[in-house]
Design a protein around this motif. Structure first.
Motif, PDB file in Angstrom:
ATOM      1  N   GLN A 187      -1.976  10.634   0.896  1.00 47.16           N
ATOM      2  CA  GLN A 187      -2.012  11.043   2.305  1.00 47.16           C
ATOM      3  C   GLN A 187      -1.087  12.388   2.613  1.00 47.16           C
ATOM      4  O   GLN A 187      -1.493  13.190   3.405  1.00 47.16           O
ATOM      5  CB  GLN A 187      -1.829   9.674   3.267  1.00 47.16           C
ATOM      6  N   GLN A 188       0.127  12.198   1.972  1.00 49.04           N
ATOM      7  CA  GLN A 188       1.159  13.159   2.374  1.00 49.04           C
ATOM      8  C   GLN A 188       1.696  13.552   1.028  1.00 49.04           C
ATOM      9  O   GLN A 188       1.835  12.679   0.180  1.00 49.04           O
ATOM     10  CB  GLN A 188       1.978  12.525   3.099  1.00 49.04           C
ATOM     11  N   GLN A 189       2.304  14.829   0.897  1.00 46.88           N
ATOM     12  CA  GLN A 189       2.659  15.468  -0.112  1.00 46.88           C
ATOM     13  C   GLN A 189       4.081  16.323   0.319  1.00 46.88           C
ATOM     14  O   GLN A 189       4.265  16.790   1.353  1.00 46.88           O
ATOM     15  CB  GLN A 189       1.832  16.477  -0.684  1.00 46.88           C
ATOM     16  N   GLY A 190       4.984  16.279  -0.802  1.00 48.04           N
ATOM     17  CA  GLY A 190       6.221  17.180  -0.354  1.00 48.04           C
ATOM     18  C   GLY A 190       5.746  18.600  -0.470  1.00 48.04           C
ATOM     19  O   GLY A 190       5.012  19.174  -1.008  1.00 48.04           O
ATOM     20  N   PHE A 191       7.020  19.367  -0.116  1.00 46.05           N
ATOM     21  CA  PHE A 191       6.691  20.986   0.131  1.00 46.05           C
ATOM     22  C   PHE A 191       6.041  21.679  -0.986  1.00 46.05           C
ATOM     23  O   PHE A 191       5.225  22.367  -0.972  1.00 46.05           O
ATOM     24  CB  PHE A 191       8.050  21.386   0.625  1.00 46.05           C
ATOM     25  N   TRP A 192       6.842  21.252  -2.311  1.00 46.09           N
ATOM     26  CA  TRP A 192       6.162  22.087  -3.337  1.00 46.09           C
ATOM     27  C   TRP A 192       4.914  21.599  -3.949  1.00 46.09           C
ATOM     28  O   TRP A 192       4.364  22.215  -4.923  1.00 46.09           O
ATOM     29  CB  TRP A 192       7.553  22.183  -4.364  1.00 46.09           C
ATOM     30  N   ILE A 193       4.479  20.494  -3.659  1.00 46.08           N
ATOM     31  CA  ILE A 193       3.121  20.090  -4.415  1.00 46.08           C
ATOM     32  C   ILE A 193       2.258  20.800  -4.131  1.00 46.08           C
ATOM     33  O   ILE A 193       1.389  21.174  -5.027  1.00 46.08           O
ATOM     34  CB  ILE A 193       2.968  18.574  -3.877  1.00 46.08           C
ATOM     35  N   SER A 194       1.753  20.949  -2.794  1.00 48.67           N
ATOM     36  CA  SER A 194       0.715  21.923  -2.322  1.00 48.67           C
ATOM     37  C   SER A 194       0.835  23.371  -3.256  1.00 48.67           C
ATOM     38  O   SER A 194      -0.074  24.212  -2.866  1.00 48.67           O
ATOM     39  CB  SER A 194       0.401  22.064  -0.987  1.00 48.67           C
ATOM     40  N   ALA A 210      10.178  18.789   2.507  1.00 50.42           N
ATOM     41  CA  ALA A 210       9.895  17.392   2.223  1.00 50.42           C
ATOM     42  C   ALA A 210       9.742  17.323   0.872  1.00 50.42           C
ATOM     43  O   ALA A 210       9.260  18.147   0.003  1.00 50.42           O
ATOM     44  CB  ALA A 210       8.533  17.120   3.086  1.00 50.42           C
ATOM     45  N   ALA A 211      10.270  15.919   0.383  1.00 52.41           N
ATOM     46  CA  ALA A 211      10.207  15.860  -1.071  1.00 52.41           C
ATOM     47  C   ALA A 211       9.628  14.442  -1.149  1.00 52.41           C
ATOM     48  O   ALA A 211      10.297  13.564  -0.516  1.00 52.41           O
ATOM     49  CB  ALA A 211      11.545  15.984  -1.820  1.00 52.41           C
ATOM     50  N   GLY A 212       8.790  14.159  -2.358  1.00 50.54           N
ATOM     51  CA  GLY A 212       8.261  12.935  -2.341  1.00 50.54           C
ATOM     52  C   GLY A 212       8.503  12.260  -3.653  1.00 50.54           C
ATOM     53  O   GLY A 212       8.070  13.043  -4.697  1.00 50.54           O
ATOM     54  N   PHE A 213       9.008  10.824  -3.951  1.00 52.58           N
ATOM     55  CA  PHE A 213       8.840  10.256  -5.164  1.00 52.58           C
ATOM     56  C   PHE A 213       8.387   9.018  -4.957  1.00 52.58           C
ATOM     57  O   PHE A 213       8.022   8.360  -3.980  1.00 52.58           O
ATOM     58  CB  PHE A 213      10.215  10.532  -5.866  1.00 52.58           C
ATOM     59  N   PRO A 214       7.878   8.365  -6.357  1.00 55.64           N
ATOM     60  CA  PRO A 214       7.180   6.949  -6.117  1.00 55.64           C
ATOM     61  C   PRO A 214       8.390   5.980  -5.581  1.00 55.64           C
ATOM     62  O   PRO A 214       9.333   5.834  -6.066  1.00 55.64           O
ATOM     63  CB  PRO A 214       6.736   6.778  -7.672  1.00 55.64           C
ATOM     64  N   LEU A 215       7.675   5.021  -4.847  1.00 60.67           N
ATOM     65  CA  LEU A 215       8.504   3.914  -4.682  1.00 60.67           C
ATOM     66  C   LEU A 215       8.932   2.994  -5.682  1.00 60.67           C
ATOM     67  O   LEU A 215       9.878   2.531  -5.719  1.00 60.67           O
ATOM     68  CB  LEU A 215       7.460   2.834  -3.623  1.00 60.67           C
ATOM     69  N   SER A 216       8.219   3.009  -6.731  1.00 60.95           N
ATOM     70  CA  SER A 216       8.433   2.604  -8.043  1.00 60.95           C
ATOM     71  C   SER A 216       9.633   3.045  -8.539  1.00 60.95           C
ATOM     72  O   SER A 216      10.302   2.155  -9.779  1.00 60.95           O
ATOM     73  CB  SER A 216       7.022   2.472  -9.056  1.00 60.95           C
ATOM     74  N   ALA A 217      10.282   4.166  -8.188  1.00 62.96           N
ATOM     75  CA  ALA A 217      11.569   4.606  -8.951  1.00 62.96           C
ATOM     76  C   ALA A 217      12.659   4.072  -8.528  1.00 62.96           C
ATOM     77  O   ALA A 217      13.673   4.312  -9.055  1.00 62.96           O
ATOM     78  CB  ALA A 217      11.538   6.119  -8.650  1.00 62.96           C
ATOM     79  N   LEU A 218      12.505   3.266  -7.190  1.00 70.71           N
ATOM     80  CA  LEU A 218      13.630   2.453  -6.912  1.00 70.71           C
ATOM     81  C   LEU A 218      13.817   1.229  -7.924  1.00 70.71           C
ATOM     82  O   LEU A 218      13.547   0.088  -7.326  1.00 70.71           O
ATOM     83  CB  LEU A 218      13.559   2.023  -5.233  1.00 70.71           C
ATOM     84  N   GLY A 228       1.017  -1.204  -0.129  1.00 73.78           N
ATOM     85  CA  GLY A 228      -0.125   0.144  -0.088  1.00 73.78           C
ATOM     86  C   GLY A 228       1.026   1.262  -0.010  1.00 73.78           C
ATOM     87  O   GLY A 228       0.562   2.195  -0.507  1.00 73.78           O
ATOM     88  N   ALA A 229       2.125   1.247   0.722  1.00 74.11           N
ATOM     89  CA  ALA A 229       2.761   2.250   0.571  1.00 74.11           C
ATOM     90  C   ALA A 229       3.333   2.598  -0.974  1.00 74.11           C
ATOM     91  O   ALA A 229       3.780   1.627  -1.403  1.00 74.11           O
ATOM     92  CB  ALA A 229       4.202   2.088   1.263  1.00 74.11           C
ATOM     93  N   ASP A 230       3.248   3.933  -1.277  1.00 71.01           N
ATOM     94  CA  ASP A 230       3.609   4.149  -2.843  1.00 71.01           C
ATOM     95  C   ASP A 230       4.534   5.086  -2.945  1.00 71.01           C
ATOM     96  O   ASP A 230       4.730   5.821  -4.100  1.00 71.01           O
ATOM     97  CB  ASP A 230       2.205   4.412  -3.588  1.00 71.01           C
ATOM     98  N   GLN A 231       4.882   5.895  -1.842  1.00 65.33           N
ATOM     99  CA  GLN A 231       5.937   7.216  -2.000  1.00 65.33           C
ATOM    100  C   GLN A 231       7.030   7.047  -1.121  1.00 65.33           C
ATOM    101  O   GLN A 231       6.875   6.598   0.274  1.00 65.33           O
ATOM    102  CB  GLN A 231       4.896   8.446  -1.774  1.00 65.33           C
ATOM    103  N   ILE A 232       8.167   7.387  -1.271  1.00 70.69           N
ATOM    104  CA  ILE A 232       9.232   7.607  -0.486  1.00 70.69           C
ATOM    105  C   ILE A 232       9.341   9.221  -0.120  1.00 70.69           C
ATOM    106  O   ILE A 232       9.698   9.951  -0.947  1.00 70.69           O
ATOM    107  CB  ILE A 232      10.610   7.145  -1.063  1.00 70.69           C
ATOM    108  N   LEU A 233       8.977   9.645   1.117  1.00 74.42           N
ATOM    109  CA  LEU A 233       8.742  10.886   1.434  1.00 74.42           C
ATOM    110  C   LEU A 233      10.133  11.238   2.331  1.00 74.42           C
ATOM    111  O   LEU A 233      10.085  10.881   3.572  1.00 74.42           O
ATOM    112  CB  LEU A 233       7.616  11.450   2.051  1.00 74.42           C
ATOM    113  N   SER A 234      10.903  11.976   1.889  1.00 72.86           N
ATOM    114  CA  SER A 234      12.046  12.450   2.767  1.00 72.86           C
ATOM    115  C   SER A 234      12.075  13.797   3.348  1.00 72.86           C
ATOM    116  O   SER A 234      11.400  14.774   2.630  1.00 72.86           O
ATOM    117  CB  SER A 234      13.563  12.277   2.004  1.00 72.86           C
ATOM    118  N   SER A 235      12.334  14.079   4.359  1.00 74.07           N
ATOM    119  CA  SER A 235      12.305  15.494   5.045  1.00 74.07           C
ATOM    120  C   SER A 235      13.472  15.760   5.780  1.00 74.07           C
ATOM    121  O   SER A 235      14.356  15.203   6.323  1.00 74.07           O
ATOM    122  CB  SER A 235      10.911  15.554   5.712  1.00 74.07           C
ATOM    123  N   SER A 236      13.601  17.286   5.991  1.00 75.29           N
ATOM    124  CA  SER A 236      14.663  17.678   6.994  1.00 75.29           C
ATOM    125  C   SER A 236      13.943  18.489   7.819  1.00 75.29           C
ATOM    126  O   SER A 236      12.665  18.770   7.869  1.00 75.29           O
ATOM    127  CB  SER A 236      15.560  18.783   6.050  1.00 75.29           C
TER     128      SER A 236
END
Ligand code: MTE
Ligand code: MO
Length: 505
Positions: A379-386, A320-328, A307-315
Motif C-alpha cells: 500500500q505504501q512505499q518509501g521515498f526511493w522505491i518509486s 520516508a523509508a520502509g523496512f519489513p516488520l520481520s527485521a525487528l 497484516g501489517a508487514d512494513q515499518i515506514l518512518s517519515s520526516s
C-alpha cells in the motif's frame, strides 16, 4: 545583460530575506532545489553522487544560481532593448514556476510563496531602476543642458542609501523568525543534556588506525561522517515542539515528546551505516556508537495489527523509508538520539532518527523522524522505491582498501596495505589480499565492535619496485567469500572486489 544578472541576484537576496520572516517558509533556492531532488530520476541522483559525492547539493545550488543569473541576463538584455514585456515574462514565469515548487512541498501553506513573489518583484524593480539609471546616464553623457539640470546624487547620499538597504536587510535577517528559531533551537540542543545509556557498552578499544596512517578510524567522527539526504537545508526542529508518533496499523497509537524519548531506557549500539549509493571502494559509509531506545519495544507497545508487514518512518520534509516488520528480529534497531557521545547532530537527524543495523540508510535510517507507521508494502512505499531502488535493502558484504590509494606512487620501503571490511550481520572473520595475481594472503584484523560494525584490517608490506595491482576480499563468519560479481549501486547496492593499482619506485 550584466545589469539583468545583478537584478536577479538582488531578487534572490530579497527572497532569502523574506523567507526568514516565517520559520516555516523556505528560501526560493531551497524550494527549487528540493523540488528538483524530489523529481530527479534515480540515475540522475546516482550520477550526481558519483560526480560530486556528498557535496552534490552544493553543486545543485550553484547550478540553480547560474541558471537564474543567465535568465536575468536575458531579461536584462530585452528590457534595455525596449522589449520590457519579454523581461516581465521571463521573471514572471520564473516566479510562477518557483512558487509551484514551493506549493508542491508537503505541508506547504499558500503564504509560503511570499518569498518568491518578493523575489520576482524585487528583481523587476531592480531591473527598472538599473534601466532608468542607464537611460539617465546616456542622456547626461550626450546632453550638457540636461546634465546640468539633473540633481547631483552625491557620493554620501549613495552610500547612505546603500548602507540603509544593507542595514534593513540585516535587521530583517536578525529579527525574522528564521534566524531566531534557528538560534533558539541550537541553544536548546546544547542545553538539554544527553542522558547516559542504561546499558552502556564497554569503553572503546585502542584504535589500530593510530599506528597506520591512512587507515579509517574505528569510529567515524561526527564531523567526518558522510551525509546524504534530500534536504537542501536540514529541517530546523524545536525539541520542545517535536513529537514522534507511532501510528498506522496499530491498536495503541503512541505519541512521544523528546523528553519522554530521553527518559526511556537507552542503550548503545556500534553500527556501520552505509548508503546504497556507495560504490565499491567508496566513501559513503561510516561507523558510529549510537545511543537510543529500542524500536522493537516501542512497536510492541503500539500493538501492531495483523497484516501489517512494513515499518515506514517519515520526516516532515517528505522523506520516508520502509523496512519489513520481520527485521525487528532482536537486532538493535533504535530511535537514536546520540551519536558518538554527543547529542545527534542536526545534519544527522536531530532530535531523533531511526537506525536499523544491517540495512542501507534509504530503507531505514530516517533523520528528523516524526512518524513511524505500521503499513503494508503493497500500500505504501518509501521515498526511493518509486524511483527505481529495491524495496529491500540489506547492506552487502564489502571490503575497501584505504591505503595506499589507487594510482598513488609508493616508495619501496616497509609500509601497510590497510582498510575496512563489513559483513552485516554475520560479521567479518577474515580479509584477504592478492597482489599481481599471486596467492591470497591473510590480513590481520582489528577489534570487532559488533556484527554490523566494520572491521579494520592491515597487512605489513615491503614492496619491490614496479606496478602492483592489489585486490581485497572479505570472508564472513559463515565462511562465505565476498562475491566477486560486479553490481552497480542501483537498484540494491554495489558488489565486487575493490582493486587498486599503485606504482612502487
Ligand atoms: N529525512 C531524511 N532521512 C534520511 C534521508 C533523507 O533524504 N531524508 N536519506 C537516507 C539515506 S539515503 C541515507 S544513506 C542516510 C544517511 O544518513 P547520514 O546523512 O546521517 O549519514 O540517511 C537516510 N535518512
Ligand atoms: Mo543513501
Amino acid at each position: 545583460m550584466v545589469l539583468g544578472a545583478i537584478a536577479i541576484l538582488v531578487g534572490i537576496f530579497a527572497g532569502e530575506i523574506a523567507s526568514n520572516l516565517h520559520s516555516a517558509w523556505h528560501t526560493p533556492v531551497d524550494s527549487l532545489g528540493s523540488w528538483i531532488i524530489s523529481v530527479i530520476p534515480h540515475w540522475g541522483e546516482s550520477l550526481a553522487i558519483s560526480l560530486f559525492g556528498d557535496h552534490d547539493k552544493g553543486y545543485l545550488v550553484a547550478i540553480i544560481l547560474i541558471a537564474a543569473v543567465a535568465a536575468g541576463a536575458i531579461a536584462g538584455k530585452y528590457w534595455l532593448a525596449g522589449k520590457k514585456q519579454i523581461a516581465f515574462y521571463v521573471v514572471g514565469i520564473e516566479t510562477v514556476c518557483g512558487s509551484a515548487t514551493t506549493l508542491a512541498r508537503p505541508h506547504s501553506s499558500v503564504f509560503a510563496v511570499i518569498p518568491w513573489l518578493v523575489s520576482g518583484a524585487s528583481a523587476l524593480l531592480a531591473m527598472k531602476f538599473f534601466a532608468q539609471r542607464k537611460h539617465d546616464r546616456e542622456i547626461v553623457d550626450t546632453n550638457e543642458e540636461v546634465s546640468a539640470a539633473l540633481p547631483e546624487v552625491s557620493r554620501r547620499q549613495a552610500l547612505a542609501l546603500g548602507g540603509s538597504a544593507l542595514g534593513l536587510g540585516a535587521f530583517m535577517l536578525l529579527t525574522g523568525q528564521g534566524v531566531k528559531t534557528r538560534t533558539l533551537n541550537a541553544i536548546k540542543r546544547l542545553a538539554i543534556p544527553l542522558p547516559k545509556a542504561t546499558t552502556p557498552l564497554p569503553a572503546l578499544p585502542a584504535d589500530p588506525a593510530a599506528g597506520i596512517p591512512g587507515l579509517s578510524s574505528l569510529i567515524t567522527d561526527n564531523a567526518n561522517f558522510y551525509q546524504i539526504d534530500t534536504a537542501i537545508n536540514a529541517p530546523e526542529i524545536d525539541p520542545e515542539q517535536w513529537r514522534l508518533s507511532i501510528t498506522g496499523m496499530v491498536s495503541n497509537p503512541i505519541t512521544l515528546t523528546y523528553q519522554e524519548l530521553l527518559s526511556r531506557p537507552l542503550f548503545e549500539l556500534d553500527d556501520t551505516m552505509s548508503c546504497v549509493s556507495n560504490p565499491v571502494g567508496g566513501p559513503l559509509i561510516g561507523n558510529a556508537r549510537w545511543l537510543g531506545c529500542r524500536l522493537d519495544d516501542l512497536i510492541r507497545e503500539a500493538k501492531p495489527l495483523s497484516g501489517a508487514d512494513q515499518i515506514l518512518s517519515s520526516s516532515d520534509d517528505g522523506f520516508a523509508a520502509g523496512f519489513p516488520l520481520s527485521a525487528l528480529d532482536g537486532r538493535g534497531a533504535m530511535i537514536a538520539v546520540g551519536m558518538n557521545g554527543q547529542t545527534l547532530p542536526v545534519k544527522h537527524g536531530y532530535p531523533a532518527r531511526v537506525i536499523v543495523p544491517g540495512l542501507y540508510g534509504y530503507v531505514s535510517a530516517t533523520k528528523w523522524v516524526t512518524k513511524i507507521e505500521l503499513t503494508k508494502f503493497a500500500q505504501q512505499q518509501g521515498f526511493w522505491i518509486s524511483r527505481g531502488w529495491s524495496q529491500l535493502g540489506p547492506i552487502k558484504m564489502e571490503s575497501r582498501i584505504d591505503t595506499p590509494q589507487d594510482g598513488a606512487g609508493v616508495k619501496s620501503e616497509p609500509t601497510y596495505i590497510a582498510g575496512v571490511a563489513w559483513a552485516p550481520d554475520a560479521g567479518i572473520s577474515g580479509v584477504q589480499l592478492q597482489i599481481n595475481g599471486e596467492p591470497w594472503m591473510d590480513a590481520q584484523l582489528g577489534p570487532e565492535l559488533s556484527g554490523t560494525s566494520w572491521r579494520q584490517w592491515w597487512l605489513p608490506w615491503s614492496p619491490t619496485p614496479g606496478q602492483k595491482k592489489i585486490t581485497v576480499r572479505a570472508i564472513d563468519k559463515s565462511g562465505s567469500i565476498q562475491p566477486q560479481t560486479i553490481a552497480d549501486v542501483a537498484p540494491n547496492g554495489a558488489s565486487g572486489w575493490h582493486q587498486i593499482v599503485v606504482d612502487v619506485n
